[in-house]
Scaffold this motif. Structure first.
Motif, PDB file in Angstrom:
ATOM      1  N   LYS A  68      -6.768  -1.870  -5.959  1.00 21.66           N
ATOM      2  CA  LYS A  68      -6.143  -3.220  -6.683  1.00 21.66           C
ATOM      3  C   LYS A  68      -6.566  -4.602  -6.348  1.00 21.66           C
ATOM      4  O   LYS A  68      -7.012  -4.766  -5.295  1.00 21.66           O
ATOM      5  N   LEU A  69      -6.914  -4.889  -7.546  1.00 20.07           N
ATOM      6  CA  LEU A  69      -7.449  -6.272  -7.534  1.00 20.07           C
ATOM      7  C   LEU A  69      -6.233  -7.453  -8.094  1.00 20.07           C
ATOM      8  O   LEU A  69      -6.035  -7.185  -9.339  1.00 20.07           O
ATOM      9  N   ARG A  70      -5.972  -8.388  -7.413  1.00 20.84           N
ATOM     10  CA  ARG A  70      -4.808  -9.202  -7.693  1.00 20.84           C
ATOM     11  C   ARG A  70      -5.588 -10.735  -7.922  1.00 20.84           C
ATOM     12  O   ARG A  70      -6.076 -11.167  -6.810  1.00 20.84           O
ATOM     13  N   THR A  71      -5.540 -11.342  -8.984  1.00 18.37           N
ATOM     14  CA  THR A  71      -6.066 -12.667  -9.166  1.00 18.37           C
ATOM     15  C   THR A  71      -4.758 -13.644  -9.693  1.00 18.37           C
ATOM     16  O   THR A  71      -4.208 -13.168 -10.510  1.00 18.37           O
ATOM     17  N   MET A  72      -4.699 -14.614  -8.693  1.00 21.86           N
ATOM     18  CA  MET A  72      -3.351 -15.305  -8.978  1.00 21.86           C
ATOM     19  C   MET A  72      -3.925 -16.943  -9.019  1.00 21.86           C
ATOM     20  O   MET A  72      -4.745 -17.407  -8.316  1.00 21.86           O
ATOM     21  N   LEU A  85     -10.581 -17.225   4.175  1.00 20.33           N
ATOM     22  CA  LEU A  85     -11.126 -16.056   3.902  1.00 20.33           C
ATOM     23  C   LEU A  85     -10.745 -15.154   4.926  1.00 20.33           C
ATOM     24  O   LEU A  85     -10.841 -15.227   6.189  1.00 20.33           O
ATOM     25  N   ALA A  86      -9.920 -13.836   4.506  1.00 20.25           N
ATOM     26  CA  ALA A  86      -9.787 -12.903   5.639  1.00 20.25           C
ATOM     27  C   ALA A  86      -9.937 -11.544   5.079  1.00 20.25           C
ATOM     28  O   ALA A  86      -9.815 -11.100   3.773  1.00 20.25           O
ATOM     29  N   THR A  87     -10.294 -10.634   5.947  1.00 27.90           N
ATOM     30  CA  THR A  87     -10.551  -9.209   5.693  1.00 27.90           C
ATOM     31  C   THR A  87     -10.186  -8.193   6.797  1.00 27.90           C
ATOM     32  O   THR A  87     -10.034  -8.765   7.875  1.00 27.90           O
ATOM     33  N   GLY A  88     -10.157  -7.043   6.708  1.00 19.97           N
ATOM     34  CA  GLY A  88      -9.877  -5.964   7.660  1.00 19.97           C
ATOM     35  C   GLY A  88      -9.488  -4.710   7.158  1.00 19.97           C
ATOM     36  O   GLY A  88      -9.766  -4.407   6.101  1.00 19.97           O
ATOM     37  N   LEU A  89      -9.563  -3.792   8.380  1.00 17.92           N
ATOM     38  CA  LEU A  89      -9.180  -2.502   8.081  1.00 17.92           C
ATOM     39  C   LEU A  89      -7.967  -1.836   8.690  1.00 17.92           C
ATOM     40  O   LEU A  89      -7.247  -2.476   9.567  1.00 17.92           O
ATOM     41  N   SER A  90      -7.224  -0.840   8.046  1.00 18.65           N
ATOM     42  CA  SER A  90      -5.969  -0.226   8.399  1.00 18.65           C
ATOM     43  C   SER A  90      -6.340   1.114   8.492  1.00 18.65           C
ATOM     44  O   SER A  90      -6.782   1.739   7.583  1.00 18.65           O
ATOM     45  N   ILE A  91      -6.213   1.751   9.675  1.00 21.97           N
ATOM     46  CA  ILE A  91      -6.649   2.994  10.018  1.00 21.97           C
ATOM     47  C   ILE A  91      -5.545   3.915  10.414  1.00 21.97           C
ATOM     48  O   ILE A  91      -4.867   3.507  11.679  1.00 21.97           O
ATOM     49  N   LYS A  92      -5.061   4.859   9.979  1.00 22.00           N
ATOM     50  CA  LYS A  92      -4.128   6.012  10.383  1.00 22.00           C
ATOM     51  C   LYS A  92      -4.601   6.785  11.390  1.00 22.00           C
ATOM     52  O   LYS A  92      -5.895   6.995  11.342  1.00 22.00           O
ATOM     53  N   GLY A  93      -3.648   7.217  12.180  1.00 17.89           N
ATOM     54  CA  GLY A  93      -4.141   7.957  13.392  1.00 17.89           C
ATOM     55  C   GLY A  93      -4.245   9.628  13.122  1.00 17.89           C
ATOM     56  O   GLY A  93      -4.095  10.553  13.966  1.00 17.89           O
ATOM     57  N   THR A  94      -4.499  10.163  11.862  1.00 20.85           N
ATOM     58  CA  THR A  94      -4.742  11.396  11.676  1.00 20.85           C
ATOM     59  C   THR A  94      -5.553  12.222  12.518  1.00 20.85           C
ATOM     60  O   THR A  94      -5.560  13.362  12.878  1.00 20.85           O
ATOM     61  N   LYS A  95      -6.755  11.408  12.636  1.00 18.98           N
ATOM     62  CA  LYS A  95      -7.961  12.051  13.494  1.00 18.98           C
ATOM     63  C   LYS A  95      -7.690  12.602  14.946  1.00 18.98           C
ATOM     64  O   LYS A  95      -8.146  13.076  15.476  1.00 18.98           O
ATOM     65  N   TRP A  96      -6.803  11.739  15.437  1.00 22.41           N
ATOM     66  CA  TRP A  96      -6.476  12.033  16.962  1.00 22.41           C
ATOM     67  C   TRP A  96      -4.967  12.409  16.949  1.00 22.41           C
ATOM     68  O   TRP A  96      -4.546  12.365  17.960  1.00 22.41           O
ATOM     69  N   GLY A 124       1.235  -8.855  -3.351  1.00 20.94           N
ATOM     70  CA  GLY A 124       1.241  -7.560  -2.634  1.00 20.94           C
ATOM     71  C   GLY A 124      -0.178  -7.132  -2.075  1.00 20.94           C
ATOM     72  O   GLY A 124      -1.369  -7.253  -2.499  1.00 20.94           O
ATOM     73  N   ASN A 125       0.107  -6.177  -0.800  1.00 14.72           N
ATOM     74  CA  ASN A 125      -1.095  -5.597  -0.151  1.00 14.72           C
ATOM     75  C   ASN A 125      -0.703  -4.480   0.643  1.00 14.72           C
ATOM     76  O   ASN A 125       0.344  -4.757   1.390  1.00 14.72           O
ATOM     77  N   ALA A 126      -1.150  -3.281   0.451  1.00 10.31           N
ATOM     78  CA  ALA A 126      -0.566  -2.039   0.950  1.00 10.31           C
ATOM     79  C   ALA A 126      -0.992  -2.193   2.462  1.00 10.31           C
ATOM     80  O   ALA A 126      -0.438  -1.606   3.247  1.00 10.31           O
ATOM     81  N   PHE A 127      -1.918  -2.994   2.798  1.00 11.62           N
ATOM     82  CA  PHE A 127      -2.448  -2.862   4.318  1.00 11.62           C
ATOM     83  C   PHE A 127      -2.403  -4.102   5.131  1.00 11.62           C
ATOM     84  O   PHE A 127      -2.568  -3.964   6.329  1.00 11.62           O
ATOM     85  N   ALA A 128      -2.067  -5.421   4.477  1.00  9.13           N
ATOM     86  CA  ALA A 128      -1.690  -6.383   5.164  1.00  9.13           C
ATOM     87  C   ALA A 128      -0.661  -7.331   4.466  1.00  9.13           C
ATOM     88  O   ALA A 128      -1.118  -8.161   3.583  1.00  9.13           O
ATOM     89  N   LYS A 129       0.568  -7.202   4.934  1.00  8.37           N
ATOM     90  CA  LYS A 129       1.393  -7.981   3.966  1.00  8.37           C
ATOM     91  C   LYS A 129       2.837  -7.945   4.745  1.00  8.37           C
ATOM     92  O   LYS A 129       3.513  -9.143   4.712  1.00  8.37           O
ATOM     93  N   ASP A 130       3.253  -7.140   5.652  1.00  6.26           N
ATOM     94  CA  ASP A 130       4.421  -7.210   6.569  1.00  6.26           C
ATOM     95  C   ASP A 130       4.380  -7.395   7.850  1.00  6.26           C
ATOM     96  O   ASP A 130       3.922  -6.771   8.753  1.00  6.26           O
ATOM     97  N   VAL A 182      -5.862 -17.791  -5.543  1.00  7.22           N
ATOM     98  CA  VAL A 182      -6.103 -16.449  -4.547  1.00  7.22           C
ATOM     99  C   VAL A 182      -6.611 -15.265  -5.254  1.00  7.22           C
ATOM    100  O   VAL A 182      -6.199 -14.880  -6.339  1.00  7.22           O
ATOM    101  N   ILE A 183      -7.415 -14.639  -4.314  1.00  7.78           N
ATOM    102  CA  ILE A 183      -8.070 -13.385  -4.939  1.00  7.78           C
ATOM    103  C   ILE A 183      -7.793 -12.185  -3.795  1.00  7.78           C
ATOM    104  O   ILE A 183      -8.091 -12.653  -2.714  1.00  7.78           O
ATOM    105  N   ASN A 184      -7.180 -11.231  -4.174  1.00  6.06           N
ATOM    106  CA  ASN A 184      -6.643 -10.153  -3.196  1.00  6.06           C
ATOM    107  C   ASN A 184      -6.991  -8.937  -3.423  1.00  6.06           C
ATOM    108  O   ASN A 184      -6.927  -8.342  -4.657  1.00  6.06           O
ATOM    109  N   LEU A 185      -7.783  -8.223  -2.607  1.00  5.84           N
ATOM    110  CA  LEU A 185      -8.102  -7.006  -2.791  1.00  5.84           C
ATOM    111  C   LEU A 185      -7.629  -5.766  -1.692  1.00  5.84           C
ATOM    112  O   LEU A 185      -7.604  -6.176  -0.662  1.00  5.84           O
ATOM    113  N   GLU A 186      -7.278  -4.669  -2.143  1.00  5.35           N
ATOM    114  CA  GLU A 186      -7.122  -3.643  -1.589  1.00  5.35           C
ATOM    115  C   GLU A 186      -7.700  -2.426  -1.976  1.00  5.35           C
ATOM    116  O   GLU A 186      -7.858  -2.193  -3.096  1.00  5.35           O
ATOM    117  N   GLN A 187      -8.292  -1.693  -1.076  1.00  2.00           N
ATOM    118  CA  GLN A 187      -9.119  -0.347  -1.520  1.00  2.00           C
ATOM    119  C   GLN A 187      -8.878   0.485  -0.384  1.00  2.00           C
ATOM    120  O   GLN A 187      -9.336   0.420   0.767  1.00  2.00           O
TER     121      GLN A 187
END
Length: 665
Positions: free
Chosen positions: A487-491, A564-575, A399-405, A528-533
């Motif tokens: 969350k840190l998931r280690t599989m 190796l994959a990484t990234g950011l998810s940014i909501k549009g509250t500021k604009w 699972g990952n709240a920012f890169a999953k679906d 697999v090592i999976n991080l969401e923060q």
């Protein structure tokens, strides 16, 4: 999202069928003012309805091919089907009912189930395949309370296609054809809630013969085609202003019960790219010419409570479309909806059908929100959840709240999933298995066993339980960093399956790079090592590192041994757009030395194989903006840059532009 009532102690599943409730009738009360009003069922049969169905079909036909050499035969084809219907009923005061209904049914995703015939001569090979059946029918029946027994009949037609593959190797255009016919049948239907009914029906169709002439001179003839189906269906009555039962505050997805929930989604995803440089191309290469393709998926999620802690989940889907280059050409493929089977018309699939049992251990409780694969309820934080049936491995793991679906966030395979996790799956990403999860407040431990496919990139599973299969275990830890949750998931996982070896194939020139000739029971291991923060309330960071040993061919997912994959998810509250999301991510994919040597020699993987290889790591950049039209509809613009597609520095880079229209309820 559906409103769910939360109960800890639940009644039995039979409460779904609510029986008969009494309401005053309006039909003849005015004519008989001194008589008590007649009673009628809670389900008012008069009105418009929409619905869906699934079932099993069987067809038969005779056919002949004449291209100078004559050959004929008879064939039977069968398999699961699914589709949609809509109609209108009118109930007479006597209890008799008349109505009209139209429907479409589609074959399932297993190609062999839609093949009507396969004929070959020394000069030509012809395949006949059906794409859909449709009908427009009258219905006559009798109602008794919530029950309806009916007969039906009318016009029918079948859409089909014909392929000719001549021995000369010439390309012959396919021929599309529509057969007219008639249909008749009968069924029984039960209104189990004020606006919902379920049915069981049998239908028989006969379609006219067909004569097809190919440009090669081959003549193909098909006799009349018989088609039978047994279907179960679910209908939702649709009210409009002026009807006695119309309620402007009512929703079409209100199940009128706390026993079950319904969700749905539709995702249309077009992609394309301009031409790009390539020194050469192979069988599994992205074409260097300009290209555009699209996929479309439509899903229902029917979830019901069975008993205390017991639930059942059913997810029928209609899948349609093509991935770029028929879903080959890059290990990090750019469209997560482009499954490894390609469908010109919708194809039905029972994507998920499983049971889930939760055992609570008492103490603190938490709310689980209603979702596509989750009934709304309050549960003990300390609990054991067991799940068994058909579903996707990554429904439970990674699972990952920012890169999953892929229907909502990142589209690239190596961003929404761990690229080197060769998880058990058929060609559309599903498998059969059992999982168990022990949940505590600060951690969760989950494990699972899944059937593996019988061979690479297959729809058939090896049922030798224990001897073959995938084993996975994952530890999820939950923490807070600078006041924000993470969350840190280690599989770790092991595949025991029928796999070919890259090195054995290379070491034996007599095999001519056919890795299938080295297949036997082997093990593949990985982790697999999976991080969401969460960084702030509006910004989230994700990262994944995945690895497998890279000694054997890819079984089910994609051709990656390190990622190796990484990234950011940014909501549009500021604009001022809090429901909009910007995503920016990147991935670096690699393969083992054995796999590099195999590809360089001209070998082919599941998704890659250019005939030669100037090896470099595959690098992917993806950025998207998801614009929230409203709470149910999202429109996304996406850009991907793939450098060294399929690990080949002699090809690319390629820029891929995508759109995505996603709706859900």
């Amino acid at each position: 999202m559906l409103r769910g009532h939360r109960y800890r102690y639940l009644r039995t599943a039979a409460a779904l069928a609510s029986g008969v409730l009494a309401f005053p009738a309006a039909g003849h009360a005015a004519d008989l003012p001194l008589k008590a009003p007649a009673l009628k069922a809670v389900y008012d049969w008069t009105g418009l309805y929409i619905g869906a169905h699934a079932g099993y079909s069987r067809g038969s036909s005779g056919f002949a091919l004449n291209d100078g050499a004559a050959i004929d035969g008879n064939g039977v084809f069968s398999g699961m089907i699914g589709g949609v219907q809509a109609g209108y009923n009118y109930r007479l005061n006597s209890g008799w009912l008349v109505g009209v209904e139209g429907d479409f049914s589609f074959p399932n995703y297993i190609t062999s189930n839609s093949i009507v015939s396969f004929l070959g001569t020394p000069a030509n090979t012809v395949i006949q395949q059906w794409d859909y059946t449709a009908s427009l029918r009258g219905r006559v029946g009798y109602t008794s309370g919530p029950w309806l027994v009916y007969a039906t009949g009318g016009f029918a037609w079948m859409g089909e296609r014909y392929f000719d593959t001549p021995a000369s190797g010439d390309q012959v255009p396919k021929i599309l054809n529509t057969r007219p016919g008639w249909i008749a049948g009968a069924g029984i239907e039960y209104g189990f809630a004020p606006h919902w009914s379920a049915r069981l029906e049998y239908l028989y169709s006969r379609f006219d013969g067909a004569n097809v002439a190919f440009s090669t001179g081959a003549q193909y003839t098909s006799s009349s085609l018989d088609f039978q189906s047994v279907r179960v269906g679910l209908n939702r009555k649709v009210d409009w202003p002026g009807m006695p039962s119309y309620d402007p505050k009512s929703s079409l997805i209100d199940t009128e019960s706390d026993r079950w929930e319904i969700h749905g989604q539709s995702t249309y995803l077009p992609q394309g790219y301009p031409s790009f440089p390539a020194l050469y191309s192979g069988p599994n290469s992205l074409s260097p010419s300009t290209q555009a393709k699209a996929t479309w998926s439509n899903s229902l999620f029917l979830n019901a409570r069975l008993w205390d802690g017991g639930e059942v989940y059913y997810n029928p889907e209609l899948l349609q479309g093509f991935g770029l280059n028929d879903t080959v050409g890059a290990a990090g493929f750019p469209n997560g909806e482009a499954q490894k089977s390609n469908f010109p018309y919708p194809h039905y699939n029972t994507s998920r059908l499983f049971v889930r049992q939760t055992f609570g251990f008492g103490g603190e409780q938490e709310e689980l929100a209603s979702g596509q694969l989750q009934l709304a309820q309050k549960v003990d934080v300390s609990r054991l959840t067991v799940q068994a049936g058909k579903f996707a491995v990554i429904d439970v793991f990674d699972g990952n709240a920012f890169a999953k679906d892929t229907r909502k966030d990142f589209m690239n395979w190596s961003l929404w999933a761990p690229g080197a996790f060769d998880y058990s799956a058929d060609k559309v990403g599903l498998t059969y298995g059992v999982t168990a999860e022990l949940n505590q407040k600060q951690w969760a431990l989950r494990g699972g066993y899944f059937l593996m496919v019988a061979e690479s990139n297959s729809n058939h599973f090896d049922t030798r339980v224990g001897e073959r299969g995938q084993y996975a275990i994952e530890l999820e830890t939950r923490f807070s960093l600078l006041g924000q949750p993470g969350k840190l998931r280690t599989m770790g996982w092991v595949d025991s399956a029928n796999m070919g070896s890259f090195r054995e194939t290379l070491d034996n020139p007599a095999l001519n790079l056919d890795i299938a000739l080295t297949r036997r029971g082997r093990l593949k291991v990985g982790y697999v090592i999976n991080l969401e923060q969460a960084i702030t309330e509006d910004i989230g960071l994700f990262g994944r590192w995945s690895w497998n040993d890279g000694k054997t061919e890819t079984l089910a997912f994609t051709d990656i041994n390190r990622s190796l994959a990484t990234g950011l998810s940014i909501k549009g509250t500021k604009w001022g757009r809090p429901d909009d999301v910007i995503g920016i991510g990147g991935a670096i994919n690699a393969i083992s030395q054995d796999y590099r040597d195999f590809l360089a020699a001209g070998g082919l993987g599941v998704l890659i194989g250019d005939g030669a290889l100037n090896y470099r790591k595959e690098r992917i950049l993806e950025a998207y903006y998801a614009y929230s039209v409203n709470k149910n509809v999202t429109l996304t613009a996406d850009y991907q840059l793939i450098t060294n597609p399929a690990y080949n520095a002699d090809r690319g880079p390629v820029s891929i532009f995508s759109g995505r229209l996603h709706a859900e309820f």
